[in-house]
Write a protein that holds these residues in place. Structure first.
Motif, PDB file in Angstrom:
ATOM      1  N   ASP A  62       0.819  -1.217   0.000  1.00  0.00           N
ATOM      2  CA  ASP A  62       0.000   0.000   0.000  1.00  0.00           C
ATOM      3  C   ASP A  62       0.855   1.269   0.000  1.00  0.00           C
ATOM      4  OD1 ASP A  62      -2.312  -1.472  -0.043  1.00  0.00           O
ATOM      5  OD2 ASP A  62      -2.704  -1.296   2.113  1.00  0.00           O
ATOM      6  N   ARG A  63       1.945   1.272   0.784  1.00  0.00           N
ATOM      7  CA  ARG A  63       2.806   2.458   0.841  1.00  0.00           C
ATOM      8  C   ARG A  63       3.500   2.691  -0.504  1.00  0.00           C
ATOM      9  NH1 ARG A  63       3.497   0.034   5.864  1.00  0.00           N
ATOM     10  NH2 ARG A  63       3.030   1.358   7.673  1.00  0.00           N
ATOM     11  N   VAL A  64       3.961   1.610  -1.097  1.00  0.00           N
ATOM     12  CA  VAL A  64       4.636   1.714  -2.393  1.00  0.00           C
ATOM     13  C   VAL A  64       3.667   2.203  -3.464  1.00  0.00           C
ATOM     14  CG1 VAL A  64       5.829   0.417  -4.201  1.00  0.00           C
ATOM     15  CG2 VAL A  64       6.337  -0.049  -1.781  1.00  0.00           C
ATOM     16  N   ARG A  65       2.473   1.610  -3.495  1.00  0.00           N
ATOM     17  CA  ARG A  65       1.492   1.997  -4.507  1.00  0.00           C
ATOM     18  C   ARG A  65       1.064   3.455  -4.336  1.00  0.00           C
ATOM     19  NH1 ARG A  65       2.265  -0.781  -8.078  1.00  0.00           N
ATOM     20  NH2 ARG A  65       1.936   1.232  -9.047  1.00  0.00           N
ATOM     21  N   ASN A  68       0.395   8.043  -6.758  1.00  0.00           N
ATOM     22  CA  ASN A  68      -0.063   9.364  -6.357  1.00  0.00           C
ATOM     23  C   ASN A  68       1.023  10.313  -5.877  1.00  0.00           C
ATOM     24  OD1 ASN A  68      -2.827   8.383  -6.651  1.00  0.00           O
ATOM     25  ND2 ASN A  68      -2.455   7.263  -4.741  1.00  0.00           N
ATOM     26  N   GLY A  69       2.264   9.805  -5.713  1.00  0.00           N
ATOM     27  CA  GLY A  69       3.347  10.654  -5.237  1.00  0.00           C
ATOM     28  C   GLY A  69       3.284  10.947  -3.752  1.00  0.00           C
ATOM     29  N   VAL A  70       2.504  10.155  -3.016  1.00  0.00           N
ATOM     30  CA  VAL A  70       2.342  10.378  -1.574  1.00  0.00           C
ATOM     31  C   VAL A  70       3.255   9.428  -0.815  1.00  0.00           C
ATOM     32  CG1 VAL A  70       0.743  10.308   0.372  1.00  0.00           C
ATOM     33  CG2 VAL A  70      -0.038  11.123  -1.868  1.00  0.00           C
ATOM     34  N   VAL A  71       4.160   9.991  -0.004  1.00  0.00           N
ATOM     35  CA  VAL A  71       5.072   9.167   0.795  1.00  0.00           C
ATOM     36  C   VAL A  71       5.482   9.947   2.028  1.00  0.00           C
ATOM     37  CG1 VAL A  71       7.118   9.968  -0.501  1.00  0.00           C
ATOM     38  CG2 VAL A  71       7.208   7.799   0.737  1.00  0.00           C
ATOM     39  N   SER A  72       5.471   9.287   3.173  1.00  0.00           N
ATOM     40  CA  SER A  72       5.866   9.958   4.410  1.00  0.00           C
ATOM     41  C   SER A  72       7.345   9.758   4.717  1.00  0.00           C
ATOM     42  CB  SER A  72       5.018   9.446   5.584  1.00  0.00           C
ATOM     43  OG  SER A  72       5.200   8.048   5.747  1.00  0.00           O
ATOM     44  N   ASN A  73       7.929   8.666   4.202  1.00  0.00           N
ATOM     45  CA  ASN A  73       9.327   8.367   4.506  1.00  0.00           C
ATOM     46  C   ASN A  73       9.917   7.545   3.356  1.00  0.00           C
ATOM     47  OD1 ASN A  73      11.777   7.292   5.504  1.00  0.00           O
ATOM     48  ND2 ASN A  73      11.056   7.411   7.607  1.00  0.00           N
ATOM     49  N   MET A  74      10.689   8.205   2.489  1.00  0.00           N
ATOM     50  CA  MET A  74      11.235   7.511   1.316  1.00  0.00           C
ATOM     51  C   MET A  74      12.240   6.438   1.718  1.00  0.00           C
ATOM     52  SD  MET A  74      10.950   7.109  -1.876  1.00  0.00           S
ATOM     53  CE  MET A  74      10.109   8.567  -2.504  1.00  0.00           C
ATOM     54  N   LYS A  75      12.941   6.638   2.834  1.00  0.00           N
ATOM     55  CA  LYS A  75      13.881   5.608   3.277  1.00  0.00           C
ATOM     56  C   LYS A  75      13.152   4.308   3.604  1.00  0.00           C
ATOM     57  CE  LYS A  75      17.734   8.415   4.968  1.00  0.00           C
ATOM     58  NZ  LYS A  75      18.576   8.777   6.146  1.00  0.00           N
ATOM     59  N   PHE A  89       2.718   8.665 -11.311  1.00  0.00           N
ATOM     60  CA  PHE A  89       3.216   9.918 -10.754  1.00  0.00           C
ATOM     61  C   PHE A  89       4.569  10.322 -11.326  1.00  0.00           C
ATOM     62  CE2 PHE A  89       6.007  11.772  -7.449  1.00  0.00           C
ATOM     63  CZ  PHE A  89       5.455  13.045  -7.419  1.00  0.00           C
ATOM     64  N   GLU A  90       5.570   9.441 -11.235  1.00  0.00           N
ATOM     65  CA  GLU A  90       6.915   9.794 -11.687  1.00  0.00           C
ATOM     66  C   GLU A  90       6.986   9.968 -13.192  1.00  0.00           C
ATOM     67  OE1 GLU A  90       9.874   7.939  -8.312  1.00  0.00           O
ATOM     68  OE2 GLU A  90       9.216   6.627  -9.920  1.00  0.00           O
ATOM     69  N   GLU A  91       6.106   9.288 -13.899  1.00  0.00           N
ATOM     70  CA  GLU A  91       6.133   9.348 -15.355  1.00  0.00           C
ATOM     71  C   GLU A  91       5.612  10.673 -15.898  1.00  0.00           C
ATOM     72  OE1 GLU A  91       5.433   4.514 -15.742  1.00  0.00           O
ATOM     73  OE2 GLU A  91       3.781   5.892 -16.089  1.00  0.00           O
ATOM     74  N   ARG A  92       5.063  11.501 -15.028  1.00  0.00           N
ATOM     75  CA  ARG A  92       4.552  12.803 -15.459  1.00  0.00           C
ATOM     76  C   ARG A  92       5.635  13.878 -15.463  1.00  0.00           C
ATOM     77  NH1 ARG A  92      -0.005  11.948 -11.016  1.00  0.00           N
ATOM     78  NH2 ARG A  92      -0.914  10.043 -11.884  1.00  0.00           N
ATOM     79  N   ASN A  93       6.845  13.512 -15.041  1.00  0.00           N
ATOM     80  CA  ASN A  93       7.937  14.483 -14.939  1.00  0.00           C
ATOM     81  C   ASN A  93       9.169  13.928 -15.655  1.00  0.00           C
ATOM     82  OD1 ASN A  93       9.936  16.281 -14.233  1.00  0.00           O
ATOM     83  ND2 ASN A  93       9.571  16.165 -12.026  1.00  0.00           N
TER      84      ASN A  93
END
Length: 200
Positions: free
Chosen positions: A48-51, A56-63, A149-153
């Motif tokens: 769920d966190r990865v998706r 959506n580009g939503v992440v609280s902690n990339m590490k 998300f990442e594919e839009r940039n």
């Protein structure tokens, strides 16, 4: 005979999956046992966190996301790749170098990503299908009908490509992904023949 570990890397839409399957069928036709697999696994992709980040580009902690990827890789190597190499050649769609490239583009230090991925076997051959990031996004959009998300940039993919070219092993086979599929396949099979002959 030593079995080969061959990693296929590249930006989305570069044709790496297609070339992996071409090589698989070529190896089968030459009486070579072969296993195909991919990193990361569906366990990671469907987390769920990865998706939430990928879609959506939503992440609280990339590490934390990077640690999930590293744990998934360790499981994949111990459960799939190493046992597979005892009986056959192993072709993997993506490998450690994707984590270096993508997590650096997401703001993490490569040294951190390297530190959480210890003792990863280096492939006997890494194939990198090199493609202009703008062409990548065009291909992905045509293939999927929408962009994550990442594919839009495109800047993200420019960073990913740049990092790939820095972190790939020195013996990597770097190929122009805009060549014909058959031409790319011929170069790859010629290199694999060389590796197989060296090991006979």
């Amino acid at each position: 005979m030593k079995h080969l570990l061959i990693a296929f890397c590249g930006l989305d839409g570069s044709g790496k999956t297609t070339q992996l399957h071409f090589l698989k069928h070529w190896m089968f036709s030459n009486q070579q046992a072969v296993l195909t697999t991919r990193q990361p696994s569906d366990d990671y992709r469907n987390n769920d966190r990865v998706r939430n980040y990928l879609d959506n580009g939503v992440v609280s902690n990339m590490k934390a996301i990077a640690l999930l990827a590293a744990a998934d890789r360790q499981n994949h190597i111990s459960e799939i790749i190493l046992p597979g190499l005892e009986k056959s050649h192993v072709l993997t769609d993506r490998y450690l170098y994707s984590s270096f490239a993508f997590f650096k583009a997401r703001g993490l230090n490569i040294d951190f990503v390297r530190s959480i991925n210890p003792d990863i076997p280096e492939p006997d051959l890494t194939v990198f299908l090199d493609l202009d990031p703008k062409v990548t996004l065009e291909r992905v959009s045509n293939r999927d009908g929408s962009l994550k998300f990442e594919e839009r940039n495109s800047k993200i993919f420019e960073d990913v490509r740049e990092t790939f070219l820095k972190v790939l092993p020195k013996n990597s086979l770097i190929l122009d992904a805009q060549l014909s599929e058959n031409d790319i396949h011929k170069v790859i099979t010629n290199k694999v023949k060389e590796l197989l002959n060296n090991d006979l």
